[in-house]
Scaffold this motif. Structure first.
Motif, short mmCIF file in Angstrom:
data_model
loop_
_atom_site.label_atom_id
_atom_site.label_comp_id
_atom_site.label_asym_id
_atom_site.label_seq_id
_atom_site.Cartn_x
_atom_site.Cartn_y
_atom_site.Cartn_z
N LEU A 40 -12.78 0.21 10.97
CA LEU A 40 -13.03 0.45 9.55
C LEU A 40 -14.15 1.46 9.32
CD1 LEU A 40 -12.66 -3.17 8.15
CD2 LEU A 40 -10.98 -1.32 8.18
N VAL A 88 -4.99 2.09 10.67
CA VAL A 88 -6.05 3.01 11.05
C VAL A 88 -5.68 3.61 12.40
CG1 VAL A 88 -8.50 3.27 11.58
CG2 VAL A 88 -7.78 1.67 9.80
N ARG A 89 -5.27 4.85 12.39
CA ARG A 89 -4.92 5.58 13.60
C ARG A 89 -5.47 6.99 13.48
NH1 ARG A 89 1.51 4.30 13.38
NH2 ARG A 89 1.51 2.07 13.92
N LEU A 122 0.83 -1.20 0.00
CA LEU A 122 0.00 0.00 0.00
C LEU A 122 0.87 1.25 0.00
CD1 LEU A 122 -2.68 -1.06 2.60
CD2 LEU A 122 -2.88 -1.03 0.13
N GLU A 125 -16.41 5.06 10.81
CA GLU A 125 -16.12 6.35 11.42
C GLU A 125 -16.17 6.21 12.95
OE1 GLU A 125 -15.28 9.24 10.00
OE2 GLU A 125 -15.23 8.23 8.06
N ARG A 176 -12.40 -4.53 14.93
CA ARG A 176 -12.10 -4.36 13.50
C ARG A 176 -13.21 -3.58 12.80
NH1 ARG A 176 -11.11 -9.50 9.63
NH2 ARG A 176 -13.33 -9.82 10.07
N SER A 218 -5.73 -2.55 9.73
CA SER A 218 -5.31 -1.88 8.50
C SER A 218 -6.53 -1.41 7.72
CB SER A 218 -4.47 -2.82 7.64
OG SER A 218 -5.28 -3.84 7.08
N THR A 219 -6.31 -0.49 6.82
CA THR A 219 -7.40 0.00 5.98
C THR A 219 -7.93 -1.10 5.07
OG1 THR A 219 -5.76 0.80 4.39
CG2 THR A 219 -6.60 2.39 6.01
N ALA A 220 -7.15 -2.17 4.89
CA ALA A 220 -7.58 -3.30 4.07
C ALA A 220 -8.38 -4.32 4.88
CB ALA A 220 -6.36 -3.98 3.44
N GLY A 221 -8.57 -4.07 6.18
CA GLY A 221 -9.36 -4.97 7.01
C GLY A 221 -8.56 -6.03 7.71
N GLU A 238 -1.30 0.05 5.79
CA GLU A 238 -1.72 1.39 6.20
C GLU A 238 -2.60 1.23 7.43
OE1 GLU A 238 -4.04 5.34 4.48
OE2 GLU A 238 -3.71 3.60 3.19
#
Length: 511
Positions: free
Chosen positions: A291, A37-38, A16, A293, A287, A243-246, A35
């Motif tokens: 992913l 998620v933070r 990514l 909001e 998770r 991660s943004t990919a789950g 990537e």
């Protein structure tokens, strides 16, 4: 054997982000990179952020933490653990140099079911800089703070997650199994040995040793999950994010992954498919929350000024100032601000009306207002009706400016009796450290007495109407700060719920 050769079956996520140093790899080779998620605290709408920052000649400390709600357990845990780390840092300051410790927080996931926060610390000493990170999770359903291990189904799942990380390093970064770092390497080597010599490996020790009697730990139990985290101390999964990919984004130090090049951190991807049978129910909720909001109910009226420290675990002290406000109170507030210190002001109602701007500022800067009677009369010499009228009049004067009554009362001269206790609706706070500043009017003696006699849980008595006392405060703040103390209000020291109307308290020392 707890695991199979999953490490040989884990697919590597497509890169990514490409973090290559020119010349280190062929241009077409993309390293597997996740990537994470933070969410920074400032980017979460409605979030109130608590901050502390103090710079002295000896060093600098600072931290930021999320304020999730009044007395929210996750806020209290993060704030208290940061304060504990600050105390350890201050107690270990070198004789020379000005090291810096900064702690921060980011949100990993937030929903009505679970909240995850990453806590980081950066320590700078001269040219050296170290970094550490860990995650804390709040299980809303069980109202419990849990470690990263609670995100996994069981001990076998934790091992398999390490194998998944090992596979990324072996296949994506061309690292031989023998060179894999830390616990990732230990697990991978053990499994390799198990595949080649199953009988000998079966007798080997596993990093996850259960309760010491062969029974697997139940990671849905917060205490057992904490035990598992202790057993897996040093695991890179302690700093995992989704991660943004789950899948998972697992952070490792660049020095542990030579092939990563010159980067600030290595985020290894574990595909979502590889985690499907590894996560616990809480892990799945986490998770899903990561992913989406951030969706955790926040009260717009929250204030970061109300401390959320657990003073049972900390070196806390309550500095209290009587007989004001006065001409020097504003100067005192400036001194307290230099140390991000919170104090308690036992004010006279007659002076509240004379110095309303000072009272307003004192309240706005997070200090606590206490009731010290209307004009310093001896309450023990009054009738029950007289005491109630005097205290009520002062409450009303404070409320007119701050919007609320003082939480506690300090009777003038410390004089009280059964009549006073019966007449009031607030706790009565005395002290255990009397600087005798009203008598000596000696700045050096006042500072020396406070520094010599203060212990954890002390309530220290000063009078801010004396310039000599205010002159002593910088030395007191500097000395106690250097010893690792945290300056809190009276109700934060005792805990508001532990204080009962009409009861008398002198200190919150333990033991």
């Amino acid at each position: 054997m707890l695991v199979t050769s999953l490490r040989r079956k884990v697919a590597i996520t497509a890169a990514l982000g490409l973090l290559l140093v020119p010349g280190c790899h062929a241009a077409e080779q993309a390293l597997p990179y996740a990537e994470a998620v933070r969410v920074p605290l400032d980017a979460w709408p409605g979030m109130t952020v608590g901050t502390r920052s103090v710079t002295t000649d000896a060093g600098t400390v600072g931290y930021r933490y999320p304020v999730l709600g009044p007395d929210h357990p996750l806020t209290t845990e993060i704030h208290t653990s940061m304060a504990e780390r600050q105390t350890a840092f201050m107690e270990d300051l070198p004789d020379r140099g000005t090291p810096e410790l900064f702690q921060d927080s980011t949100v990993l996931a937030a929903s009505p079911r679970v909240v995850g926060v990453r806590v980081t610390e950066t320590l700078k000493a001269g040219v050296n800089e170290t970094f550490a990170a860990r995650t804390l999770w709040y299980d809303v359903e069980n109202d419990a703070i849990v470690p990263w291990t609670s995100l996994f189904r069981d001990e076998a799942a934790i091992e398999r997650a390490h194998l998944a990380v090992a596979a990324v390093l072996e296949e994506g970064y061309d690292m031989p199994t023998e060179q894999l770092p830390g616990l990732v390497g230990e697990v991978a080597l053990r499994v390799t040995e198990a595949e080649s010599e199953p009988e000998e490996a079966a007798a080997g020790a596993s990093p996850a040793s259960g309760d010491g009697e062969g029974e697997p730990l139940d990671l849905s139990d917060p205490e057992q999950a904490l035990r598992a985290a202790e057993l897996w101390e040093g695991s890179p999964l302690a700093d995992l994010a989704f991660s943004t990919a789950g899948g998972l984004a697992v952070r490792m130090e660049p020095g542990e992954v030579p092939g990563a090049g010159r980067v600030s951190e290595v985020l290894l991807p574990v595909e979502a498919e590889a985690t499907e049978d590894l996560l616990s129910e809480l892990g799945y909720h986490a998770r899903q929350a990561a992913l989406g909001e951030p969706d955790f109910p926040l009260d717009g009226e929250l204030s970061a000024e109300g401390d959320s420290l657990d003073c049972v675990r900390l070196k806390c002290v309550a500095l209290t100032f009587d007989d004001g406000p006065g001409e020097d109170t504003g100067r005192l507030l400036d001194m307290l601000a230099d140390y991000d210190a919170r104090a308690t002001f036992y004010v006279l109602g007659s002076l509240v009306e004379e110095f309303p701007e000072v009272v307003e500022r004192t309240h706005a800067e997070g200090h606590e207002m206490g009731n010290h009677s209307w004009k310093h009369d001896d309450l023990a010499g009054m009738s029950e009706q007289g005491v109630a009228k005097d205290i009520g009049r002062t409450n009303q004067a404070v409320r007119a400016i701050t919007g609320s009554d003082p939480w506690t009362i300090r009777p003038p001269y410390g004089s009280l009796n059964g009549t006073v206790r019966k007449a009031v609706d607030q706790p009565l706070i005395l002290w255990d450290v009397d600087t005798m500043d009203w008598q000596s009017r000696d700045t050096a003696k006042v500072a020396e007495h406070a520094l010599t006699h203060t212990t954890s849980g002390s309530v220290v008595l000063f009078h801010d109407i004396h310039p000599t006392t205010v002159d002593a405060v910088p030395e007191v703040l500097a000395g106690l700060h250097h010893q690792g103390y945290h300056f809190v209000t009276v109700t934060d020291l005792f805990g508001l719920q532990a204080l009962s109307p009409g009861d008398v308290y002198t200190d919150a020392r333990v033991g």
